[in-house]
Structure formats: structure tokens, C-alpha cells
Motif scaffolding. Sequence first.
Motif, PDB file in Angstrom:
ATOM      1  N   LEU A 203       0.823  -1.206   0.000  1.00 46.61           N
ATOM      2  CA  LEU A 203       0.000   0.000   0.000  1.00 46.61           C
ATOM      3  C   LEU A 203       0.860   1.260   0.000  1.00 46.61           C
ATOM      4  O   LEU A 203       0.487   2.277  -0.582  1.00 46.61           O
ATOM      5  CB  LEU A 203      -0.959  -0.001   1.199  1.00 46.61           C
ATOM      6  N   VAL A 204       2.036   1.197   0.622  1.00 46.45           N
ATOM      7  CA  VAL A 204       2.962   2.330   0.599  1.00 46.45           C
ATOM      8  C   VAL A 204       3.409   2.587  -0.837  1.00 46.45           C
ATOM      9  O   VAL A 204       3.513   3.738  -1.271  1.00 46.45           O
ATOM     10  CB  VAL A 204       4.179   2.052   1.520  1.00 46.45           C
TER      11      VAL A 204
ATOM     12  N   ARG B 134       0.631   4.339  -2.793  1.00 48.05           N
ATOM     13  CA  ARG B 134       0.611   5.778  -2.485  1.00 48.05           C
ATOM     14  C   ARG B 134       1.722   6.513  -3.241  1.00 48.05           C
ATOM     15  O   ARG B 134       1.502   7.567  -3.830  1.00 48.05           O
ATOM     16  CB  ARG B 134       0.748   5.996  -0.978  1.00 48.05           C
ATOM     17  N   THR B 135       2.921   5.935  -3.254  1.00 48.84           N
ATOM     18  CA  THR B 135       4.054   6.546  -3.951  1.00 48.84           C
ATOM     19  C   THR B 135       3.802   6.629  -5.449  1.00 48.84           C
ATOM     20  O   THR B 135       4.063   7.664  -6.080  1.00 48.84           O
ATOM     21  CB  THR B 135       5.353   5.751  -3.665  1.00 48.84           C
TER      22      THR B 135
ATOM     23  N   HIS C 249       0.902   6.653  -7.039  1.00 50.79           N
ATOM     24  CA  HIS C 249      -0.169   7.615  -7.316  1.00 50.79           C
ATOM     25  C   HIS C 249       0.341   9.054  -7.180  1.00 50.79           C
ATOM     26  O   HIS C 249      -0.031   9.922  -7.980  1.00 50.79           O
ATOM     27  CB  HIS C 249      -1.355   7.364  -6.389  1.00 50.79           C
ATOM     28  N   ALA C 250       1.199   9.305  -6.186  1.00 50.79           N
ATOM     29  CA  ALA C 250       1.764  10.645  -6.011  1.00 50.79           C
ATOM     30  C   ALA C 250       2.682  10.994  -7.191  1.00 50.79           C
ATOM     31  O   ALA C 250       2.730  12.146  -7.626  1.00 50.79           O
ATOM     32  CB  ALA C 250       2.541  10.724  -4.697  1.00 50.79           C
TER      33      ALA C 250
ATOM     34  N   GLU D 219      -8.576   0.412   1.154  1.00 51.60           N
ATOM     35  CA  GLU D 219      -7.390   1.250   1.340  1.00 51.60           C
ATOM     36  C   GLU D 219      -6.606   1.404   0.043  1.00 51.60           C
ATOM     37  O   GLU D 219      -6.122   2.490  -0.275  1.00 51.60           O
ATOM     38  CB  GLU D 219      -6.485   0.697   2.450  1.00 51.60           C
TER      39      GLU D 219
ATOM     40  N   LYS E 216      -8.434   3.892  -2.085  1.00 47.92           N
ATOM     41  CA  LYS E 216      -8.285   5.237  -1.516  1.00 47.92           C
ATOM     42  C   LYS E 216      -6.908   5.819  -1.830  1.00 47.92           C
ATOM     43  O   LYS E 216      -6.763   7.023  -2.031  1.00 47.92           O
ATOM     44  CB  LYS E 216      -8.446   5.204   0.006  1.00 47.92           C
ATOM     45  N   LEU E 217      -5.886   4.956  -1.830  1.00 49.69           N
ATOM     46  CA  LEU E 217      -4.512   5.410  -2.052  1.00 49.69           C
ATOM     47  C   LEU E 217      -4.170   5.592  -3.531  1.00 49.69           C
ATOM     48  O   LEU E 217      -3.091   6.074  -3.847  1.00 49.69           O
ATOM     49  CB  LEU E 217      -3.531   4.437  -1.392  1.00 49.69           C
ATOM     50  N   GLY E 218      -5.072   5.183  -4.427  1.00 52.49           N
ATOM     51  CA  GLY E 218      -4.850   5.451  -5.841  1.00 52.49           C
ATOM     52  C   GLY E 218      -4.857   4.247  -6.765  1.00 52.49           C
ATOM     53  O   GLY E 218      -4.663   4.398  -7.967  1.00 52.49           O
TER      54      GLY E 218
END
Length: 176
Positions: free
Chosen positions: A63-64, A67-68, A70-71, A92, A95-97
Motif C-alpha cells: 500500500l505504501v 501511495r508513492t 499515485h503521487a 485502502e 483510496k490510495l490510488g
Amino acid sequence: MTDRLLVIVEDDEAFAKTLKRSFERRGYMVLTADSHAALERVLAGNRPGFAVVDLKLGAESGLVCVRTLHAHDPAMVIVVLTGFASIATAVEAIKLGASNYLAKPSNTDDIEAAFARSAGDPSTPLAPRPTSIKTLEWEHIHEVLKDSDFNISEAARRLGMHRRTLARKLAKRQVG
């Protein structure tokens, strides 16, 4: 962003190589990473349009990585693969992308189809029946496992069951 550039974030080297070869045969240029740190190095000089991320990367959570990714590029199509499927982690991931979430075993056809289904479908039928007790139990076990960093002894203690009982339940439901 390169149209057919794909990054695979997977710590199982054999599976990563198999996926890489399969996607290369389909015309993708494929980069691989086996951890969040390796992913950051890959992203330093590349802008993939697609990503496949394993939910469990050794002791790390995929999941980390979601997030990375998607950012790095909010337009990237990200598919999460997991042997630890649960509603909590699916929510999750989205939500994180992540664009999609697939339970293992999934093959290249499944993943490529998930790339194509990155937009939601409001006509998806509602589940005809409520979630079963076994599914709820599995999701609860998975959540406790995740919260205890996948330490079976600690998870068993938190669940109030014997470690061997938990190990048997995990063996019945393919994890990994």
C-alpha cells in the motif's frame, strides 16, 4: 508517461520474472522493483503508465508503494495483486490510488483486463447475499495479521486462539 511502460513491484523473483516476460511479449516495456526503496529508484528516471503491485512485500506493505506511485503520477493505472484479499485492504488500496484490486492467482490476461477497467462501473450488480461468516472471519484474521506485521504467534494471541489453530486456518485459505 510512456504509453506501454509498466512497473512491477513484486518480491517473489520468479513470479516477477514470469510477469515481466509475459507483459514484454504483449508489447510492454517492463521495469521491476522488489521493495518500496527499489520502486523509488525506478521512478527517479521513469514515468510508467501502468503498475502492478503485490500487497505483501516481505515485511513491507504494498500500500505504501501504491501511495508513492499515485503521487508520482495520478493518471497511472495501478493494479494491486494479493494473496491476502480483504475488503479492508481493497478499500485502502483504492483510496490510495489503485485502479483495481485482484486476488491471486491472477494471470497476465486478468491484469491487462483490469488495466482496461480502470474506470468504475455503476451498473455492477449488488451482491445477491450478505458476506458469509467464513469470509468475515478471514477478513478479521487478515486484519489482525496485518496489524501484527504478519507475526502468526502475535496474531494468534490477539485473536485469542492457539498458534497452530491459526496456522491451520491460514493453510486452508491460500495465503501468498
